[in-house]
Design a protein around this motif. Structure first.
Motif, PDB file in Angstrom:
ATOM      1  N   ASP A 243       0.810  -1.218   0.000  1.00 25.13           N
ATOM      2  CA  ASP A 243       0.000   0.000   0.000  1.00 25.13           C
ATOM      3  C   ASP A 243       0.844   1.268   0.000  1.00 25.13           C
ATOM      4  O   ASP A 243       0.301   2.376   0.010  1.00 25.13           O
ATOM      5  N   GLU A 244       2.165   1.133  -0.035  1.00 23.15           N
ATOM      6  CA  GLU A 244       3.020   2.318  -0.047  1.00 23.15           C
ATOM      7  C   GLU A 244       3.083   2.915  -1.456  1.00 23.15           C
ATOM      8  O   GLU A 244       2.807   2.235  -2.452  1.00 23.15           O
ATOM      9  N   THR A 245       3.468   4.186  -1.524  1.00 27.99           N
ATOM     10  CA  THR A 245       3.445   4.916  -2.799  1.00 27.99           C
ATOM     11  C   THR A 245       4.845   5.348  -3.215  1.00 27.99           C
ATOM     12  O   THR A 245       5.599   5.911  -2.420  1.00 27.99           O
ATOM     13  N   ALA A 246       5.168   5.062  -4.467  1.00 25.46           N
ATOM     14  CA  ALA A 246       6.377   5.600  -5.099  1.00 25.46           C
ATOM     15  C   ALA A 246       5.917   6.638  -6.129  1.00 25.46           C
ATOM     16  O   ALA A 246       4.719   6.812  -6.362  1.00 25.46           O
TER      17      ALA A 246
ATOM     18  N   PHE B 109      15.501 -11.440  11.159  1.00 25.89           N
ATOM     19  CA  PHE B 109      15.592 -10.605  12.352  1.00 25.89           C
ATOM     20  C   PHE B 109      14.524  -9.525  12.343  1.00 25.89           C
ATOM     21  O   PHE B 109      13.984  -9.154  11.295  1.00 25.89           O
ATOM     22  N   LYS B 110      14.242  -9.035  13.530  1.00 20.37           N
ATOM     23  CA  LYS B 110      13.305  -7.922  13.714  1.00 20.37           C
ATOM     24  C   LYS B 110      13.950  -6.947  14.679  1.00 20.37           C
ATOM     25  O   LYS B 110      14.181  -7.272  15.847  1.00 20.37           O
ATOM     26  N   ALA B 111      14.271  -5.758  14.182  1.00 20.76           N
ATOM     27  CA  ALA B 111      14.888  -4.714  15.002  1.00 20.76           C
ATOM     28  C   ALA B 111      13.871  -3.599  15.201  1.00 20.76           C
ATOM     29  O   ALA B 111      13.285  -3.105  14.231  1.00 20.76           O
TER      30      ALA B 111
ATOM     31  N   PRO C  12       5.362   2.478  12.897  1.00 21.21           N
ATOM     32  CA  PRO C  12       5.548   1.314  12.021  1.00 21.21           C
ATOM     33  C   PRO C  12       6.883   1.334  11.282  1.00 21.21           C
ATOM     34  O   PRO C  12       7.515   0.283  11.109  1.00 21.21           O
ATOM     35  N   GLU C  13       7.319   2.530  10.854  1.00 21.29           N
ATOM     36  CA  GLU C  13       8.584   2.610  10.115  1.00 21.29           C
ATOM     37  C   GLU C  13       9.813   2.435  11.006  1.00 21.29           C
ATOM     38  O   GLU C  13      10.949   2.390  10.511  1.00 21.29           O
ATOM     39  N   ASP C  14       9.590   2.331  12.334  1.00 25.23           N
ATOM     40  CA  ASP C  14      10.701   2.085  13.261  1.00 25.23           C
ATOM     41  C   ASP C  14      10.952   0.598  13.456  1.00 25.23           C
ATOM     42  O   ASP C  14      11.807   0.212  14.262  1.00 25.23           O
ATOM     43  N   ILE C  15      10.218  -0.238  12.738  1.00 28.67           N
ATOM     44  CA  ILE C  15      10.412  -1.689  12.811  1.00 28.67           C
ATOM     45  C   ILE C  15      11.100  -2.141  11.534  1.00 28.67           C
ATOM     46  O   ILE C  15      10.586  -1.942  10.424  1.00 28.67           O
ATOM     47  N   TYR C  16      12.274  -2.726  11.678  1.00 27.51           N
ATOM     48  CA  TYR C  16      13.081  -3.166  10.533  1.00 27.51           C
ATOM     49  C   TYR C  16      13.186  -4.692  10.551  1.00 27.51           C
ATOM     50  O   TYR C  16      13.801  -5.268  11.454  1.00 27.51           O
ATOM     51  N   TYR C  17      12.577  -5.311   9.546  1.00 27.35           N
ATOM     52  CA  TYR C  17      12.782  -6.744   9.360  1.00 27.35           C
ATOM     53  C   TYR C  17      13.916  -6.943   8.354  1.00 27.35           C
ATOM     54  O   TYR C  17      14.201  -6.080   7.523  1.00 27.35           O
ATOM     55  N   GLY C  18      14.514  -8.106   8.415  1.00 28.56           N
ATOM     56  CA  GLY C  18      15.558  -8.443   7.460  1.00 28.56           C
ATOM     57  C   GLY C  18      16.001  -9.877   7.645  1.00 28.56           C
ATOM     58  O   GLY C  18      15.425 -10.629   8.452  1.00 28.56           O
TER      59      GLY C  18
ATOM     60  N   ALA D 144       9.532   3.735   3.426  1.00 29.27           N
ATOM     61  CA  ALA D 144       9.982   4.735   4.380  1.00 29.27           C
ATOM     62  C   ALA D 144      11.393   4.448   4.886  1.00 29.27           C
ATOM     63  O   ALA D 144      12.122   5.365   5.273  1.00 29.27           O
ATOM     64  N   HIS D 145      11.803   3.190   4.854  1.00 32.46           N
ATOM     65  CA  HIS D 145      13.143   2.846   5.325  1.00 32.46           C
ATOM     66  C   HIS D 145      14.240   3.394   4.411  1.00 32.46           C
ATOM     67  O   HIS D 145      15.382   3.595   4.837  1.00 32.46           O
TER      68      HIS D 145
END
Length: 386
Positions: free
Chosen positions: A160-163, A342-344, A350-356, A380-381
């Motif tokens: 649902d994010e926009t570019a 991982f989940k940092a 919401p944008e303060d959650i970084y998966y990888g 947003a990341h």
């Protein structure tokens, strides 16, 4: 005897060359006059312009000299059986050299037979003492980038994010003051529809939105059409976008030595007790969060996975696997396949959650761990990940 005759002939030739003076222009002191080379420039012409001009600098001409001017264009040459640069009918003109040793000529696009991008003419300006040539290409006034986020071109993810396309309209003759009309269609058989917000106006570049949620289920291709109009002319360009399943945007490589820390966002190696060290190595060579970073209220957790998950690089699948798994606060690089999701978490938004994902490639006992990692699951990341 033949050698003597040859030797005498060579002496005579050398002597005659020494006596003959080359016809070089000289000033009143007898010094050679070195002349400059002519040059030419053009305003150019775009698909939204009606005319162009060419200005030649003719250092070897004199003020008032008459130049014969014409446009040359690729045309079929019957005798040669191919296309050649030949004079274009109706383009013959005369201009005079000015006191600044410059001469200019104007042509309309119809005179020069310029109709679409890629068409060109070569303008020839020739007088008794100097000449100049200038190629003039018709170019597209409208250009677009691929979809972008935070100045970075991306593959559009089904989210649902926009570019945004960054579309610019730049005629050669003047600034563009009109609007940009944008259309889209999802699939070859679909009908064109206006993009929400169209027509776009104001400062350039025009920001045309695109979201992965614009794509219908089962349709992965979206065509875009951008239309600009000025001076009675219309410019139209197209873009094509293929959506992909959500993915981790960036892949990086890193080495952690005992005592090292790592800022995952910018792949910066720092001290393990630095406040920005999101990762560190314990004395047992386990991957964990940096002590000062954890003390600040941040968290990082790991769930083991496999190579198939890492290579697929589907962030939705990885996040679901993390949420379904049993997370731990340390990752053992030699356990299983050495691959972890991982989940940092660095804040409440919401944008303060970084998966990888992390994939360990080698371990040196009592020394270091080398690994590759993927990170960035939200547009947003991209504003903070480098």
């Amino acid at each position: 005897m033949k050698k003597i005759i040859f030797f005498l002939s060579a002496l005579i030739f050398i002597a005659s060359c020494q006596e003959e003076e080359l016809d070089i222009p000289r000033d009143e002191n007898g010094d050679a006059i070195l002349t400059e080379v002519s040059s030419a420039t053009t305003t150019g012409i775009s698909t939204l312009d009606d005319e162009f001009s060419v200005t030649a600098y003719l250092p070897n001409a004199k003020s008032g000299d008459v130049l014969n001017v014409e446009c040359l264009q690729l045309q079929y040459h019957e005798a040669g059986g191919n296309e050649q640069l030949l004079p274009l009918a109706g383009t013959q003109k005369t201009v005079n050299v000015g006191g600044d040793l410059k001469a200019s000529v104007n042509y309309s696009r119809s005179e020069a037979n310029l109709n679409e991008p890629g068409d060109y003419v070569t303008v020839s300006m020739a007088g008794e003492t100097d000449y100049a040539l200038q190629r003039v290409d018709m170019v597209t006034a409208t250009e677009t980038t691929r979809p972008m986020v935070e100045g970075i071109e991306i593959d559009v993810a089904r989210s649902d994010e926009t570019a945004y396309f960054h579309v610019t309209v730049e005629p050669k003759a003047s600034d563009y003051t009109g609007t940009l009309v944008a259309h889209r269609k999802n699939g070859a058989d679909a009908s064109w529809e206006e993009v929400p917000g169209s027509p776009f106006s104001g400062d350039q570049p025009f920001m045309v939105p695109i979201s992965g949620f614009d794509f219908e289920s089962g349709k992965d291709t979206m065509d875009y059409r951008f239309v600009a109009t000025q001076s009675g002319y219309t410019d139209e360009i197209y873009a094509n976008v293929i959506v992909r399943e959500p993915y981790f945007f960036l892949k990086k490589s890193a080495i952690l030595n005992l005592g090292d820390g790592l800022n995952l966002l910018i792949n910066d190696k720092i001290e393990d007790d630095d406040a920005k060290a999101m990762l560190a190595l314990s004395d047992e060579l386990l991957i964990t969060g940096g002590s000062a970073w954890l003390d600040a209220g941040n968290t990082i957790e790991f769930v083991p996975t496999d190579l198939a998950m890492y290579e697929l690089n589907n962030s939705n699948d990885a996040i679901a696997a993390f949420e379904d798994g049993e997370s731990v606060t340390t990752a053992d690089p030699i356990d299983g396949e050495g691959i972890y999701i991982f989940k940092a978490v660095t804040g409440a938004n919401p944008e303060d959650i970084y998966y990888g994902m992390i994939s360990v490639s080698s371990v040196v006992p009592n020394s270091s761990v080398t690994f590759e990692y993927r990170i960035g699951n939200m547009y947003a990341h991209l504003a903070v990940i480098e």
